[in-house]
Each structure stands twice: as C-alpha cells, then as structure tokens.
Design a protein around this motif. Sequence first.
Motif, PDB file in Angstrom:
ATOM      1  N   ARG A  65       0.843  -1.201   0.000  1.00 28.71           N
ATOM      2  CA  ARG A  65       0.000   0.000   0.000  1.00 28.71           C
ATOM      3  C   ARG A  65       0.878   1.250   0.000  1.00 28.71           C
ATOM      4  O   ARG A  65       1.988   1.240   0.541  1.00 28.71           O
ATOM      5  CB  ARG A  65      -0.875   0.049   1.259  1.00 28.71           C
ATOM      6  N   GLU A  69      -1.670   5.549   3.243  1.00 29.09           N
ATOM      7  CA  GLU A  69      -2.918   4.861   3.572  1.00 29.09           C
ATOM      8  C   GLU A  69      -2.850   4.143   4.905  1.00 29.09           C
ATOM      9  O   GLU A  69      -3.871   3.661   5.404  1.00 29.09           O
ATOM     10  CB  GLU A  69      -3.266   3.848   2.475  1.00 29.09           C
ATOM     11  N   HIS A  96       6.035   3.329   0.160  1.00 31.10           N
ATOM     12  CA  HIS A  96       5.082   2.234   0.251  1.00 31.10           C
ATOM     13  C   HIS A  96       5.391   1.380   1.485  1.00 31.10           C
ATOM     14  O   HIS A  96       6.480   1.487   2.057  1.00 31.10           O
ATOM     15  CB  HIS A  96       5.128   1.349  -1.003  1.00 31.10           C
TER      16      HIS A  96
END
Length: 432
Positions: A65, A69, A96
């Motif tokens: 992700r 997030e 990420h």
Amino acid sequence: MLITDDFLPVPVPESLTATYLVPMAGLPRVGTKTAVAALADRLAEPVYGLARQMLDSPLMSVETRPIGEFPELPPDLLTAFGATEAQLDRLAAASHVVVVQAQYRPGWPPAHEWAARAVAAAVAESADGDVVDVFGLQFLDPATALRSLPDERGRIRLVDWILVPYSSDAEGLWFTTKGLRRFGLLELQTQGVPDHLTRAWGAVMTGAARRLLRDWADGLTGEEVPAFVPLPVLATVTGHDIAVAYGNPEQHGATAPVLLRLELDPATDPEADSFLSLRPPLGHPGTDGRYFAAACATLFTGIQPDVRYTRPGDAMSTAVSTARSRLDEVRARFLSGALPAETQLVVKYALPGADGPEYVWAGVTAWDDPERITGASASDAAADPAVRIGAPVVVATADVVDWALLGATGVLEGGWTQAVLDAGQPQPPTTP
C-alpha cells in the motif's frame, strides 16, 4: 472444566492476528513467495513450512500500500522501544509499505506470529529494508527477526517476543509485559516494586511470563478452543524459568521456587487492557515491596540489580577509581567484539541536579570516540525529563563513574559501586 479457588479462569480470545510492516522506497522488486523460498536453508522446517502453507491460504494476506494509507507510526514510541535514527530515516523516506497479516486460533504453536514474522523478514531482506512489529512497536532488522524464530526443535527466546516496560510513581515501580497478548494471554503487571529492583524484577516478570505461557498453552491443546483456561492462583517461578526465557538455560543452576499470586485486574475502560497482577501470597507479612525484594534475593543469589545512588565515602571513591581505571580496557573489548555473547555493556554516569548529582545507567550502543559514549538510557532520570528508559543518550566518558557487563542472570563483571552499596558499610569493593 472444573474451576476451584486454586485456579483463576482466564478468558480465551476466539482468534489472534499478527501484523508486520516492511516500509520501502518504491514497489517490491521480488515476489513474496520468491523471497520466502530464498530462506529455505536458513529457516527451521516448522517455520518454513508454516510460512509457505499460510501464504497459500486465506489465513495470511500480503499487501503493498502507499504509506499514506497506513496510520502513522509514532516515532517517539518507536524510539523508546529501540529504533535507531537510521531506521526512522528510512521510515520517513518510504513511499510504500508491505503489510503482512496472519490469523490463527490461540494455542501452540503461534503459527500466525511465526509465519508472519518469517514472511516479513524475507520481504525486508529482499529489499534491504526493515521489519516493523506493529504489536511491539519495534523495528527489527531482517537478521534479528530471523534469529527470533524457533529452531528445529521449536524453541524460542521469550525475550525476543515480549518487552517489560516500567514507570515510577509515589508507591514505587509499575512493571507490565508487552507481548503475551500475541499468544492470547493477558499481559502481566506488578505494582509497588522498590526502585532498586529495576533490572532484577524485569527478569522475574520474564520468567513468570514463561511459566504462565506454558500453563496457558497446555490448556489449549484440545480440538476446540475453550472459553477459559484455568491458571494456578499461586504461580511458581524459578531461576531456570528466567534463564530459559533468556535463552541461556545452562547459565543458571537450580534455585528455590518463588510463589506469586495471580489476580485478574479487568479494565473498566473498554479501550484499555486487562491485566493479570502478580502479588505476594496471601498472609505474607510486611509490604509487597519487601516480598519482591526477598523473591529477587532467592532467584539471584549474590546478584543485585542496578540502582541510582549518591553515597560519599572512601569505599565509594575507591570503587569509582577502580571502574574508571578499566574503562580503556572494556572499551577495547567492546569495539573488538571480545565481550561474551548475549551480554550488554552498561555505564553509570552523573547527571547534575538541584540536590547534587544523580547517577543513572545507560546501555552502550557505540563508543567510537574515546571521549563520548552513545547509548540508550536504562532508567528514568529525576534530574532530566528527557532521560527516559530507552531514550538515546550521549555520555561524556569523563562523567562515567562505573560500568558493568550484564548477562541473563545479572552483573557478570564490574559494578564496583554496587558492591559498596550492597555491603552497607565502607569496605573496599571486591575485584571480580
């Protein structure tokens, strides 16, 4: 299931979840299964097989992700639990995060934790990255994560899976464990521990966790997960329990068992944790703190824990001189890697205070400059609110008044000022 006054019914959760993160700059360049396969010769078969099986099942998920997030990880807590500046810098630069999650029923083996940590370590190693243990809020480099996994006989060091933080108040020290909930068991706590038992009681808590975890696992061997597991109200802890929890069973002989009474302390806030409290047996005369001190004396015969102190006198001056005269020698051993395995070098140094100097301990992490020591504080300081357990500190070598080499059972070498305090009178300290 028969519950009597001799046993405490402890609730069992329906399932357990392990979550590990691997922050990285960019997307993974190696597939997860390929990364795990690369560890075939370095993982013991129980774990290697579990990781591969869970990867192919709905019990594990591996997702990449954007880091935005995922909820931000608190850098202050990560630092308190040992994160380095380099690890925090890599986290800040990450775009990420690979999220590894696994679920499993309570019981032994804890397949969710073993498999998720193994997969996260494989991914991190393939990306030259770090593993973040979300439960413990700890950074683990891949090699450390892999070393914590069980050997071919399924053995682990419990200290690789639980922490024992503490804080102080007017009644003494409050100890808790952080890690037993990985296995479904409530965390332990002890309140009112005397200040001078800081290191010793942390070891007792670890040994008690090991003994109770065995009883817990024994209660979960059936095909059905029970609603409760009965744990003995009077738990026994021995020096062997402590040594095994630290992975050094051969370094501790038999000791008399110490009895600790379990009390369920349910949380009144639904967002807070419930605890199993460790108390003296009913009917023990005197304060709880006196019992805890006697328990440590039984389990650590001839070994006393770290304390803060300011005591003048010829014996103390001699002790400080002895310790300082050997600083160059112990620094050379530290830099050359000549200190015994599984030991920690700590130094005691002076902090200025309104009522005179306060003496605190710090674990040494680097000593490249002979005039400066980089480390992590081993205690909270009253004189300086920035000096908290686990916080990074830089110590001037000129301020060091003592040093000690710590093993699983306590002080193995050094600690001359401690010897003076333990003697309770102005006697010259004994050279180890």
